[in-house]
Design a protein around this motif. Structure first.
Motif, PDB file in Angstrom:
ATOM      1  N   TYR A  43      38.534  45.938  15.393  1.00  0.00           N
ATOM      2  CA  TYR A  43      38.957  45.256  16.619  1.00  0.00           C
ATOM      3  C   TYR A  43      40.285  45.790  17.154  1.00  0.00           C
ATOM      4  O   TYR A  43      40.982  45.100  17.878  1.00  0.00           O
ATOM      5  CB  TYR A  43      39.091  43.752  16.355  1.00  0.00           C
ATOM      6  CG  TYR A  43      37.780  43.090  16.057  1.00  0.00           C
ATOM      7  CD1 TYR A  43      36.931  42.737  17.089  1.00  0.00           C
ATOM      8  CD2 TYR A  43      37.389  42.827  14.753  1.00  0.00           C
ATOM      9  CE1 TYR A  43      35.716  42.128  16.826  1.00  0.00           C
ATOM     10  CE2 TYR A  43      36.181  42.219  14.481  1.00  0.00           C
ATOM     11  CZ  TYR A  43      35.346  41.873  15.517  1.00  0.00           C
ATOM     12  OH  TYR A  43      34.151  41.276  15.260  1.00  0.00           O
ATOM     13  N   GLU A  81      48.378  33.530  18.156  1.00  0.00           N
ATOM     14  CA  GLU A  81      47.366  34.367  18.804  1.00  0.00           C
ATOM     15  C   GLU A  81      46.347  34.882  17.795  1.00  0.00           C
ATOM     16  O   GLU A  81      45.149  34.953  18.092  1.00  0.00           O
ATOM     17  CB  GLU A  81      48.025  35.539  19.520  1.00  0.00           C
ATOM     18  CG  GLU A  81      48.886  35.137  20.685  1.00  0.00           C
ATOM     19  CD  GLU A  81      49.638  36.334  21.269  1.00  0.00           C
ATOM     20  OE1 GLU A  81      49.034  37.406  21.421  1.00  0.00           O
ATOM     21  OE2 GLU A  81      50.835  36.175  21.550  1.00  0.00           O
ATOM     22  N   ASP A 136      43.914  32.151  16.884  1.00  0.00           N
ATOM     23  CA  ASP A 136      42.952  31.959  17.971  1.00  0.00           C
ATOM     24  C   ASP A 136      41.884  33.050  17.954  1.00  0.00           C
ATOM     25  O   ASP A 136      40.701  32.767  18.112  1.00  0.00           O
ATOM     26  CB  ASP A 136      43.659  31.972  19.334  1.00  0.00           C
ATOM     27  CG  ASP A 136      44.515  30.743  19.573  1.00  0.00           C
ATOM     28  OD1 ASP A 136      44.343  29.743  18.839  1.00  0.00           O
ATOM     29  OD2 ASP A 136      45.363  30.788  20.481  1.00  0.00           O
ATOM     30  N   PHE A 137      42.311  34.295  17.750  1.00  0.00           N
ATOM     31  CA  PHE A 137      41.364  35.407  17.732  1.00  0.00           C
ATOM     32  C   PHE A 137      40.368  35.244  16.583  1.00  0.00           C
ATOM     33  O   PHE A 137      39.167  35.417  16.772  1.00  0.00           O
ATOM     34  CB  PHE A 137      42.095  36.747  17.601  1.00  0.00           C
ATOM     35  CG  PHE A 137      41.183  37.933  17.706  1.00  0.00           C
ATOM     36  CD1 PHE A 137      40.863  38.464  18.951  1.00  0.00           C
ATOM     37  CD2 PHE A 137      40.629  38.516  16.578  1.00  0.00           C
ATOM     38  CE1 PHE A 137      40.015  39.545  19.058  1.00  0.00           C
ATOM     39  CE2 PHE A 137      39.778  39.593  16.676  1.00  0.00           C
ATOM     40  CZ  PHE A 137      39.466  40.109  17.917  1.00  0.00           C
ATOM     41  N   SER A 192      39.472  32.480  15.077  1.00  0.00           N
ATOM     42  CA  SER A 192      38.565  31.350  15.317  1.00  0.00           C
ATOM     43  C   SER A 192      37.512  31.694  16.370  1.00  0.00           C
ATOM     44  O   SER A 192      36.367  31.268  16.258  1.00  0.00           O
ATOM     45  CB  SER A 192      39.336  30.095  15.706  1.00  0.00           C
ATOM     46  OG  SER A 192      39.939  30.245  16.968  1.00  0.00           O
ATOM     47  N   LYS A 193      37.870  32.501  17.367  1.00  0.00           N
ATOM     48  CA  LYS A 193      36.894  32.927  18.377  1.00  0.00           C
ATOM     49  C   LYS A 193      35.878  33.908  17.812  1.00  0.00           C
ATOM     50  O   LYS A 193      34.745  33.972  18.275  1.00  0.00           O
ATOM     51  CB  LYS A 193      37.605  33.573  19.573  1.00  0.00           C
ATOM     52  CG  LYS A 193      38.348  32.591  20.432  1.00  0.00           C
ATOM     53  CD  LYS A 193      39.065  33.289  21.562  1.00  0.00           C
ATOM     54  CE  LYS A 193      39.969  32.323  22.304  1.00  0.00           C
ATOM     55  NZ  LYS A 193      40.802  32.990  23.289  1.00  0.00           N
ATOM     56  N   HIS A 194      36.280  34.679  16.814  1.00  0.00           N
ATOM     57  CA  HIS A 194      35.409  35.703  16.224  1.00  0.00           C
ATOM     58  C   HIS A 194      35.092  35.379  14.762  1.00  0.00           C
ATOM     59  O   HIS A 194      34.895  36.273  13.949  1.00  0.00           O
ATOM     60  CB  HIS A 194      36.068  37.079  16.319  1.00  0.00           C
ATOM     61  CG  HIS A 194      36.275  37.533  17.716  1.00  0.00           C
ATOM     62  ND1 HIS A 194      37.431  37.247  18.415  1.00  0.00           N
ATOM     63  CD2 HIS A 194      35.478  38.227  18.557  1.00  0.00           C
ATOM     64  CE1 HIS A 194      37.331  37.755  19.628  1.00  0.00           C
ATOM     65  NE2 HIS A 194      36.165  38.345  19.750  1.00  0.00           N
ATOM     66  N   LYS A 195      35.020  34.095  14.437  1.00  0.00           N
ATOM     67  CA  LYS A 195      34.862  33.715  13.033  1.00  0.00           C
ATOM     68  C   LYS A 195      33.558  34.217  12.433  1.00  0.00           C
ATOM     69  O   LYS A 195      33.509  34.533  11.252  1.00  0.00           O
ATOM     70  CB  LYS A 195      35.021  32.221  12.843  1.00  0.00           C
ATOM     71  CG  LYS A 195      34.021  31.347  13.521  1.00  0.00           C
ATOM     72  CD  LYS A 195      34.369  29.891  13.268  1.00  0.00           C
ATOM     73  CE  LYS A 195      33.689  29.034  14.310  1.00  0.00           C
ATOM     74  NZ  LYS A 195      34.210  27.684  14.278  1.00  0.00           N
ATOM     75  N   LYS A 196      32.532  34.354  13.232  1.00  0.00           N
ATOM     76  CA  LYS A 196      31.262  34.854  12.711  1.00  0.00           C
ATOM     77  C   LYS A 196      31.439  36.260  12.147  1.00  0.00           C
ATOM     78  O   LYS A 196      30.982  36.566  11.048  1.00  0.00           O
ATOM     79  CB  LYS A 196      30.199  34.854  13.813  1.00  0.00           C
ATOM     80  CG  LYS A 196      28.834  35.220  13.328  1.00  0.00           C
ATOM     81  CD  LYS A 196      27.818  35.081  14.452  1.00  0.00           C
ATOM     82  CE  LYS A 196      26.426  35.400  13.970  1.00  0.00           C
ATOM     83  NZ  LYS A 196      25.437  35.257  15.039  1.00  0.00           N
TER      84      LYS A 196
END
Length: 109
Positions: A63, A91, A94-95, A97-101
């Motif tokens: 990433y 930040e 947040d990143f 948690s948004k891309h936890k998969k």
């Protein structure tokens, strides 16, 4: 019980520094603690993601375009030996948690 030894820390009135006394047992904490409380280092990031440093590095390189601070992201990538990885804590959380998969997957990406 004897008080721990204190050591001087800083240079008196040179380049904006002042001389102060710090307990010897607290000196390591002071040196290793980032000035900005929102900036964290690799061990913290490993705990957030729940993996080892080598595994996390592989995921971070995947990433890099989105995370690199030089491109507006929240991770300062290491530039070599002795150069620490740095993370903007809010930040980065947040990143993740948004891309936890993707971050929860095994080492193989």
């Amino acid at each position: 019980m004897q008080e721990p030894e204190v050591m001087p820390f800083g240079i008196p009135e040179k380049d904006g520094y002042v001389l102060t006394w710090v307990r010897k047992d607290k000196l390591g904490d002071l040196i290793n603690e980032p000035i900005d409380k929102d900036i964290k280092l690799m061990p913290w990031a490993c705990k957030v993601v729940g993996c080892s440093a080598p595994t996390l590095k592989k995921k971070l390189f995947r990433y890099r375009d989105a995370l690199d601070m030089d491109k507006g992201g929240c991770v300062r990538y290491s530039t070599g030996s002795g150069s620490p990885w740095k993370f903007s804590a809010p930040e980065f959380r947040d990143f993740v948690s948004k891309h936890k998969k993707e971050f929860m997957k095994s080492e193989e990406l």
